[in-house]
Design a protein around this motif. Sequence first.
Motif, PDB file in Angstrom:
ATOM      1  N   LYS A 114      31.972  50.595  45.293  1.00  0.00           N
ATOM      2  CA  LYS A 114      31.934  49.387  46.428  1.00  0.00           C
ATOM      3  C   LYS A 114      32.062  48.246  45.884  1.00  0.00           C
ATOM      4  CE  LYS A 114      29.720  48.345  50.757  1.00  0.00           C
ATOM      5  NZ  LYS A 114      28.634  48.398  51.680  1.00  0.00           N
ATOM      6  N   ARG A 115      31.132  48.116  44.734  1.00  0.00           N
ATOM      7  CA  ARG A 115      31.078  46.847  44.279  1.00  0.00           C
ATOM      8  C   ARG A 115      32.615  46.348  43.557  1.00  0.00           C
ATOM      9  NH1 ARG A 115      30.090  46.013  38.905  1.00  0.00           N
ATOM     10  NH2 ARG A 115      28.725  47.731  38.805  1.00  0.00           N
ATOM     11  N   GLY A 116      32.943  47.132  42.852  1.00  0.00           N
ATOM     12  CA  GLY A 116      34.381  47.134  42.258  1.00  0.00           C
ATOM     13  C   GLY A 116      35.332  46.957  43.295  1.00  0.00           C
ATOM     14  N   ILE A 117      35.351  47.716  44.152  1.00  0.00           N
ATOM     15  CA  ILE A 117      36.409  47.521  45.177  1.00  0.00           C
ATOM     16  C   ILE A 117      36.074  46.050  45.804  1.00  0.00           C
ATOM     17  CG2 ILE A 117      37.159  48.360  47.230  1.00  0.00           C
ATOM     18  CD1 ILE A 117      38.380  49.993  44.899  1.00  0.00           C
ATOM     19  N   GLY A 118      35.140  45.729  46.002  1.00  0.00           N
ATOM     20  CA  GLY A 118      35.155  44.454  46.716  1.00  0.00           C
ATOM     21  C   GLY A 118      35.634  43.448  45.677  1.00  0.00           C
ATOM     22  N   ALA A 119      35.521  43.378  44.493  1.00  0.00           N
ATOM     23  CA  ALA A 119      35.840  42.665  43.559  1.00  0.00           C
ATOM     24  C   ALA A 119      37.626  42.650  43.832  1.00  0.00           C
ATOM     25  CB  ALA A 119      35.617  42.774  42.211  1.00  0.00           C
ATOM     26  N   ILE A 120      38.035  44.015  43.628  1.00  0.00           N
ATOM     27  CA  ILE A 120      39.476  44.053  43.493  1.00  0.00           C
ATOM     28  C   ILE A 120      40.245  43.495  44.775  1.00  0.00           C
ATOM     29  CG2 ILE A 120      41.386  45.926  43.349  1.00  0.00           C
ATOM     30  CD1 ILE A 120      40.075  45.142  40.677  1.00  0.00           C
ATOM     31  N   LEU A 121      39.646  43.901  45.869  1.00  0.00           N
ATOM     32  CA  LEU A 121      40.222  43.407  47.288  1.00  0.00           C
ATOM     33  C   LEU A 121      40.169  41.971  47.182  1.00  0.00           C
ATOM     34  CD1 LEU A 121      38.949  45.771  49.852  1.00  0.00           C
ATOM     35  CD2 LEU A 121      41.175  45.966  48.681  1.00  0.00           C
ATOM     36  N   LYS A 122      39.292  41.322  46.635  1.00  0.00           N
ATOM     37  CA  LYS A 122      39.221  39.843  46.935  1.00  0.00           C
ATOM     38  C   LYS A 122      40.289  39.341  45.732  1.00  0.00           C
ATOM     39  CE  LYS A 122      36.014  37.496  44.497  1.00  0.00           C
ATOM     40  NZ  LYS A 122      34.895  36.845  43.929  1.00  0.00           N
ATOM     41  N   ILE A 123      40.328  39.877  44.794  1.00  0.00           N
ATOM     42  CA  ILE A 123      41.433  39.358  43.744  1.00  0.00           C
ATOM     43  C   ILE A 123      42.849  39.717  44.381  1.00  0.00           C
ATOM     44  CG2 ILE A 123      42.611  40.175  41.382  1.00  0.00           C
ATOM     45  CD1 ILE A 123      39.604  40.693  40.447  1.00  0.00           C
ATOM     46  N   LEU A 124      42.920  40.817  45.099  1.00  0.00           N
ATOM     47  CA  LEU A 124      44.421  41.102  45.501  1.00  0.00           C
ATOM     48  C   LEU A 124      44.556  40.208  46.603  1.00  0.00           C
ATOM     49  CD1 LEU A 124      44.332  44.920  45.966  1.00  0.00           C
ATOM     50  CD2 LEU A 124      45.880  43.696  44.485  1.00  0.00           C
ATOM     51  N   ARG A 125      43.738  39.839  47.612  1.00  0.00           N
ATOM     52  CA  ARG A 125      43.994  38.910  48.578  1.00  0.00           C
ATOM     53  C   ARG A 125      44.236  37.448  47.846  1.00  0.00           C
ATOM     54  NH1 ARG A 125      38.991  41.236  51.354  1.00  0.00           N
ATOM     55  NH2 ARG A 125      39.942  43.114  52.473  1.00  0.00           N
ATOM     56  N   THR A 126      43.552  36.991  46.929  1.00  0.00           N
ATOM     57  CA  THR A 126      43.652  35.793  46.352  1.00  0.00           C
ATOM     58  C   THR A 126      44.795  35.331  45.585  1.00  0.00           C
ATOM     59  OG1 THR A 126      41.144  35.489  46.346  1.00  0.00           O
ATOM     60  CG2 THR A 126      42.475  33.964  44.897  1.00  0.00           C
ATOM     61  N   TYR A 127      45.443  36.486  44.880  1.00  0.00           N
ATOM     62  CA  TYR A 127      46.484  36.301  43.953  1.00  0.00           C
ATOM     63  C   TYR A 127      47.654  37.218  44.364  1.00  0.00           C
ATOM     64  CZ  TYR A 127      42.811  33.868  41.288  1.00  0.00           C
ATOM     65  OH  TYR A 127      41.864  32.841  40.952  1.00  0.00           O
ATOM     66  N   GLU A 128      47.848  37.280  45.317  1.00  0.00           N
ATOM     67  CA  GLU A 128      49.032  38.447  46.074  1.00  0.00           C
ATOM     68  C   GLU A 128      50.359  37.806  45.293  1.00  0.00           C
ATOM     69  OE1 GLU A 128      51.091  39.962  49.981  1.00  0.00           O
ATOM     70  OE2 GLU A 128      49.317  38.747  50.150  1.00  0.00           O
ATOM     71  N   GLY A 129      50.915  38.762  44.593  1.00  0.00           N
ATOM     72  CA  GLY A 129      52.204  38.773  44.073  1.00  0.00           C
ATOM     73  C   GLY A 129      52.164  38.461  42.662  1.00  0.00           C
ATOM     74  N   LYS A 130      51.026  38.218  41.907  1.00  0.00           N
ATOM     75  CA  LYS A 130      51.109  37.549  40.705  1.00  0.00           C
ATOM     76  C   LYS A 130      50.755  38.947  39.591  1.00  0.00           C
ATOM     77  CE  LYS A 130      50.439  33.235  41.759  1.00  0.00           C
ATOM     78  NZ  LYS A 130      51.200  32.306  41.381  1.00  0.00           N
ATOM     79  N   ASN A 131      50.731  38.738  38.360  1.00  0.00           N
ATOM     80  CA  ASN A 131      50.558  39.526  37.449  1.00  0.00           C
ATOM     81  C   ASN A 131      49.086  39.041  36.720  1.00  0.00           C
ATOM     82  OD1 ASN A 131      52.901  40.892  37.540  1.00  0.00           O
ATOM     83  ND2 ASN A 131      54.124  39.507  36.231  1.00  0.00           N
TER      84      ASN A 131
END
Length: 184
Positions: A114-131
């Motif tokens: 749950k902790r890791g997914i929270g971080a990943i979803l935040k990253i996906l939302r913040t940096y959409e379309g990035k590498n």
Amino acid sequence: MTNLFFVRHAHSVYTPDELERPLSDKGLLDAKRVADCLKSKNIEVAISSPYKRAIQTIKGVADHFHLKIQIEPGLRERKLSKEPVSDFQTAIRKVWEDPEFCFEGGESNMVAQKRGIGAILKILRTYEGKNIVLGTHGNLMVLIMNYFDPQYDFAFWQSLQMPDIYQLTFSGESLAAVKRIWIS
């Protein structure tokens, strides 16, 4: 599409201080190989667990692309227990067999995931379309992958190299593809 390049840290020198445990000489050499492996991937963002070994493993990638490594506490390794366990393999198998089980002072698979997914979803939302290159840890990486696809399990975790690199491609917050890109 957003590409997350999960980098499991390279070999480290054991110390009881998890946060400051550095890479070994072999780990430092492998970190250079990680940088070489990702030079063609047009990395735009570098994010790491706060653990020194994870930061050191992606430092060459960040340096190559002139990026500052952002620290994401949610990418830290799962805490298995308050005290060192006597048999790591048995302990790790137990937490994978029962996702809700945790040793005293530790995190269950469910809590760490749950902790890791929270971080990943935040990253996906913040940096959409990035590498994005992510410096992280094997157990947490597989727990995150398992959230999106249950084929990534304990047996998969056991097959990982140190270091290892997996490219996860997302469309929005949906996993579209997984590709291993580390050449051991």
